[in-house]
Write an enzyme that holds these catalytic residues in place. Structure first.
Site, PDB file in Angstrom:
ATOM      1  N   HIS A 195      -5.555   9.088  -0.972  1.00 41.31           N
ATOM      2  CA  HIS A 195      -5.996   7.722  -1.264  1.00 41.31           C
ATOM      3  C   HIS A 195      -4.785   6.840  -1.540  1.00 41.31           C
ATOM      4  O   HIS A 195      -3.679   7.318  -1.794  1.00 41.31           O
ATOM      5  CB  HIS A 195      -6.955   7.696  -2.463  1.00 41.31           C
ATOM      6  CG  HIS A 195      -6.384   8.214  -3.748  1.00 41.31           C
ATOM      7  ND1 HIS A 195      -5.635   7.436  -4.610  1.00 41.31           N
ATOM      8  CD2 HIS A 195      -6.456   9.437  -4.323  1.00 41.31           C
ATOM      9  CE1 HIS A 195      -5.275   8.150  -5.655  1.00 41.31           C
ATOM     10  NE2 HIS A 195      -5.747   9.375  -5.508  1.00 41.31           N
ATOM     11  N   CYS A 196      -5.012   5.554  -1.484  1.00 38.89           N
ATOM     12  CA  CYS A 196      -3.977   4.579  -1.818  1.00 38.89           C
ATOM     13  C   CYS A 196      -3.809   4.554  -3.333  1.00 38.89           C
ATOM     14  O   CYS A 196      -4.777   4.727  -4.076  1.00 38.89           O
ATOM     15  CB  CYS A 196      -4.362   3.206  -1.288  1.00 38.89           C
ATOM     16  SG  CYS A 196      -3.012   1.995  -1.311  1.00 38.89           S
ATOM     17  N   HIS A 207      -8.018  -0.414  -4.892  1.00 41.95           N
ATOM     18  CA  HIS A 207      -7.744   0.002  -3.513  1.00 41.95           C
ATOM     19  C   HIS A 207      -8.669   1.144  -3.093  1.00 41.95           C
ATOM     20  O   HIS A 207      -9.172   1.159  -1.967  1.00 41.95           O
ATOM     21  CB  HIS A 207      -6.276   0.407  -3.375  1.00 41.95           C
ATOM     22  CG  HIS A 207      -5.334  -0.753  -3.301  1.00 41.95           C
ATOM     23  ND1 HIS A 207      -4.453  -0.945  -2.269  1.00 41.95           N
ATOM     24  CD2 HIS A 207      -5.148  -1.798  -4.144  1.00 41.95           C
ATOM     25  CE1 HIS A 207      -3.755  -2.048  -2.469  1.00 41.95           C
ATOM     26  NE2 HIS A 207      -4.154  -2.575  -3.614  1.00 41.95           N
ATOM     27  N   HIS A 249     -28.201  14.015  -4.112  1.00 41.81           N
ATOM     28  CA  HIS A 249     -29.457  14.324  -4.794  1.00 41.81           C
ATOM     29  C   HIS A 249     -29.546  13.726  -6.195  1.00 41.81           C
ATOM     30  O   HIS A 249     -30.449  14.075  -6.962  1.00 41.81           O
ATOM     31  CB  HIS A 249     -29.727  15.823  -4.834  1.00 41.81           C
ATOM     32  CG  HIS A 249     -31.191  16.157  -4.748  1.00 41.81           C
ATOM     33  ND1 HIS A 249     -32.085  15.848  -5.750  1.00 41.81           N
ATOM     34  CD2 HIS A 249     -31.931  16.733  -3.767  1.00 41.81           C
ATOM     35  CE1 HIS A 249     -33.298  16.248  -5.413  1.00 41.81           C
ATOM     36  NE2 HIS A 249     -33.234  16.793  -4.202  1.00 41.81           N
ATOM     37  N   GLU A 255     -28.618  25.253  -2.644  1.00 42.90           N
ATOM     38  CA  GLU A 255     -29.540  24.174  -2.286  1.00 42.90           C
ATOM     39  C   GLU A 255     -28.885  22.809  -2.462  1.00 42.90           C
ATOM     40  O   GLU A 255     -29.115  21.883  -1.684  1.00 42.90           O
ATOM     41  CB  GLU A 255     -30.800  24.244  -3.143  1.00 42.90           C
ATOM     42  CG  GLU A 255     -30.524  24.200  -4.642  1.00 42.90           C
ATOM     43  CD  GLU A 255     -31.763  24.400  -5.471  1.00 42.90           C
ATOM     44  OE1 GLU A 255     -32.759  23.717  -5.210  1.00 42.90           O
ATOM     45  OE2 GLU A 255     -31.720  25.262  -6.376  1.00 42.90           O
ATOM     46  N   THR A 256     -28.079  22.686  -3.507  1.00 43.64           N
ATOM     47  CA  THR A 256     -27.334  21.465  -3.795  1.00 43.64           C
ATOM     48  C   THR A 256     -25.980  21.889  -4.324  1.00 43.64           C
ATOM     49  O   THR A 256     -25.872  22.875  -5.052  1.00 43.64           O
ATOM     50  CB  THR A 256     -28.062  20.616  -4.862  1.00 43.64           C
ATOM     51  OG1 THR A 256     -29.370  20.290  -4.381  1.00 43.64           O
ATOM     52  CG2 THR A 256     -27.310  19.324  -5.155  1.00 43.64           C
ATOM     53  N   HIS A 286      -3.407  14.522  -2.311  1.00 36.63           N
ATOM     54  CA  HIS A 286      -3.670  15.575  -3.280  1.00 36.63           C
ATOM     55  C   HIS A 286      -3.194  16.942  -2.784  1.00 36.63           C
ATOM     56  O   HIS A 286      -3.006  17.856  -3.588  1.00 36.63           O
ATOM     57  CB  HIS A 286      -5.166  15.635  -3.601  1.00 36.63           C
ATOM     58  CG  HIS A 286      -5.661  14.472  -4.404  1.00 36.63           C
ATOM     59  ND1 HIS A 286      -6.898  14.461  -5.026  1.00 36.63           N
ATOM     60  CD2 HIS A 286      -5.097  13.272  -4.705  1.00 36.63           C
ATOM     61  CE1 HIS A 286      -7.072  13.311  -5.652  1.00 36.63           C
ATOM     62  NE2 HIS A 286      -5.988  12.569  -5.469  1.00 36.63           N
ATOM     63  N   ASP A 309      -1.307   8.631  -1.823  1.00 33.93           N
ATOM     64  CA  ASP A 309      -1.226   9.785  -2.723  1.00 33.93           C
ATOM     65  C   ASP A 309      -2.033  10.888  -2.060  1.00 33.93           C
ATOM     66  O   ASP A 309      -3.252  10.789  -1.925  1.00 33.93           O
ATOM     67  CB  ASP A 309      -1.802   9.403  -4.086  1.00 33.93           C
ATOM     68  CG  ASP A 309      -1.988  10.594  -5.023  1.00 33.93           C
ATOM     69  OD1 ASP A 309      -1.628  11.722  -4.646  1.00 33.93           O
ATOM     70  OD2 ASP A 309      -2.527  10.394  -6.132  1.00 33.93           O
ATOM     71  N   HIS A 348     -27.048  17.401  -0.777  1.00 29.63           N
ATOM     72  CA  HIS A 348     -28.200  18.274  -0.536  1.00 29.63           C
ATOM     73  C   HIS A 348     -28.661  18.054   0.901  1.00 29.63           C
ATOM     74  O   HIS A 348     -28.736  16.922   1.375  1.00 29.63           O
ATOM     75  CB  HIS A 348     -29.326  17.926  -1.511  1.00 29.63           C
ATOM     76  CG  HIS A 348     -30.608  18.657  -1.242  1.00 29.63           C
ATOM     77  ND1 HIS A 348     -30.801  19.979  -1.594  1.00 29.63           N
ATOM     78  CD2 HIS A 348     -31.770  18.256  -0.648  1.00 29.63           C
ATOM     79  CE1 HIS A 348     -32.029  20.353  -1.243  1.00 29.63           C
ATOM     80  NE2 HIS A 348     -32.627  19.325  -0.663  1.00 29.63           N
ATOM     81  N   HIS A 350       0.852  -1.190   0.000  1.00 28.38           N
ATOM     82  CA  HIS A 350       0.000   0.000   0.000  1.00 28.38           C
ATOM     83  C   HIS A 350       0.890   1.244   0.000  1.00 28.38           C
ATOM     84  O   HIS A 350       2.071   1.195   0.341  1.00 28.38           O
ATOM     85  CB  HIS A 350      -0.913   0.024   1.230  1.00 28.38           C
ATOM     86  CG  HIS A 350      -1.873  -1.114   1.312  1.00 28.38           C
ATOM     87  ND1 HIS A 350      -3.049  -1.149   0.609  1.00 28.38           N
ATOM     88  CD2 HIS A 350      -1.821  -2.277   2.018  1.00 28.38           C
ATOM     89  CE1 HIS A 350      -3.703  -2.273   0.874  1.00 28.38           C
ATOM     90  NE2 HIS A 350      -2.973  -2.972   1.726  1.00 28.38           N
ATOM     91  N   MET A 368     -10.016   2.849   0.518  1.00 28.10           N
ATOM     92  CA  MET A 368      -8.800   3.563   0.905  1.00 28.10           C
ATOM     93  C   MET A 368      -8.777   5.001   0.398  1.00 28.10           C
ATOM     94  O   MET A 368      -8.076   5.346  -0.559  1.00 28.10           O
ATOM     95  CB  MET A 368      -7.568   2.804   0.423  1.00 28.10           C
ATOM     96  CG  MET A 368      -7.422   1.441   1.082  1.00 28.10           C
ATOM     97  SD  MET A 368      -5.770   0.724   0.897  1.00 28.10           S
ATOM     98  CE  MET A 368      -4.867   1.637   2.161  1.00 28.10           C
TER      99      MET A 368
END
Length: 359
Positions: A150-151, A160, A321, A294-295, A115, A113, A270, A110, A165
């Site tokens: 994330h992996c 993964h 939504h 709203e969303t 971001h 990464d 939402h 494993h 992950m």
């Protein structure tokens, strides 16, 4: 040739990482005890004057998880045993020092990464750990926002990630959150909602399969996920993870920060009966927040942030939504207590009964 390039990149990153570590050695070091989602570990919203090295520890756990009330199982891979992994919070200008542990009881290599990190592969080349190994990565949080981690092992990234992950790193501005006019924004609670599309294989009779080991599940799962039709879409690892006794809590008058990540595909959060007072739809705090949504939209591979101050008591539904996906499991509740019902905001003028009105 790819292996040689990969090793060369690892060496180059290691040297650059050492230079970065030297610059941070003289700063205060702070160890953080992570907590499982939906909770977020205790943190300051406004940073101390001096940047810090904030130390986190993530332990990879491979395990079988039940994902619905029918007993459907997922051979999961997790950071610290939860889907999503814990949310980590620092401030812009701080250094993140992450220890990634792969216990000998696991079966797979494993890595991670991030971001938020600046550098090729987001630290993945420097953190590739086999069972029985650990690695320590340090990087500078040089931009504010919420970022997915994330992996990402070569050739197996999708599997993964879809097996659990992923998580969120939140880098707050040093002076805290602000509205477009520069006024400070404060939250009383912060919650993590990690959304996952899951792809559980079925047998010839249409029943979900159960596997004895993680590796046993790989071939069928890989084939199923390439059909791009999820069997479940869930918040925090299973259907109903944020309902009933697990519902999120708040009080009338409290401002709640909702951190919503999706590491693989798009979502549309939402809040029924509420709004996004302030929404950083891309999750990046240097961009002014949008108001009264709203969303909102979560791009696959990112984390959005919404801030809402609850004005009425009651049970609020929080969902994707795309209502089909909400019915598949991407829904939760926020139970809001305290305060009196404000009829100026909403009032039942007439209870349901026989039709008496005429045009």
């Amino acid at each position: 040739m790819n292996t040689i390039k990969y090793l060369a990149l690892s060496v180059a990153l290691a040297f650059s990482g050492q230079a970065l570590a030297d610059a941070a050695d003289g700063l205060p070091h702070v160890k953080v005890s992570l907590v499982a989602p939906p909770q977020v570990h205790a943190h300051e919203q406004v940073a101390p004057k001096e940047p810090r090295v904030v130390q986190f520890r993530l332990v990879i756990e491979e395990k079988k998880m039940v994902i619905d009330d029918q007993g459907t199982t997922l051979q999961a891979m997790t950071f610290n045993g939860s889907m999503p992994g814990p949310t980590m919070v620092v401030h812009e200008g701080d250094y993140v020092e992450l220890t990634l542990v792969n216990p000998a009881t696991n079966t797979m290599p494993h890595n991670i990464d991030l971001h938020a990190a600046t550098g090729a592969l987001g630290g993945a080349a420097m953190t590739l750990v086999s069972p029985g190994q650990e690695a320590v990565l340090r990087f500078k949080a040089d931009r504010a926002g919420t970022f997915v981690y994330h992996c990402a092992p070569e050739g197996m990234v999708a599997w993964h990630v879809l097996a659990g992950m992923s998580g969120t790193l939140m880098v707050l501005p040093r002076e805290g959150l602000k509205d477009p006019a520069g006024n400070p924004l404060h939250y009383d609670r912060a919650y993590t909602i990690g959304e996952f599309d899951l792809y559980i294989p079925k047998d010839k009779d249409g029943k979900f399969k159960d596997y004895s080991t993680l590796l046993d599940s790989y071939a069928d799962t890989r084939e199923t996920m390439r059909g791009l039709i999820p069997s479940h879409v869930v918040f925090n690892g299973r259907v109903g993870a944020l309902t009933g006794k697990n519902a999120l809590k708040a009080n009338v008058g409290e401002s709640v920060l909702l951190i919503h990540s999706q590491a693989n595909r798009d979502s549309r959060p939402h809040l029924i009966g509420g709004h996004g007072d302030w929404v950083w739809e891309t999750g990046k705090f240097d961009n002014p927040p949008l108001k009264n949504l709203e969303t909102w939209f979560v791009r696959g591979g990112s984390a959005a942030v919404a801030l809402y101050t609850f004005r009425q008591p009651g049970v609020y539904a929080y969902l994707n939504h795309n209502l089909i996906e909400a019915e598949m499991g991407a829904a939760g509740h926020i139970v809001v207590e305290g305060g009196e019902w404000n009829e100026e905001l909403m009032k039942q003028v007439k209870a349901p009964g026989p039709i008496t009105s005429q045009e």
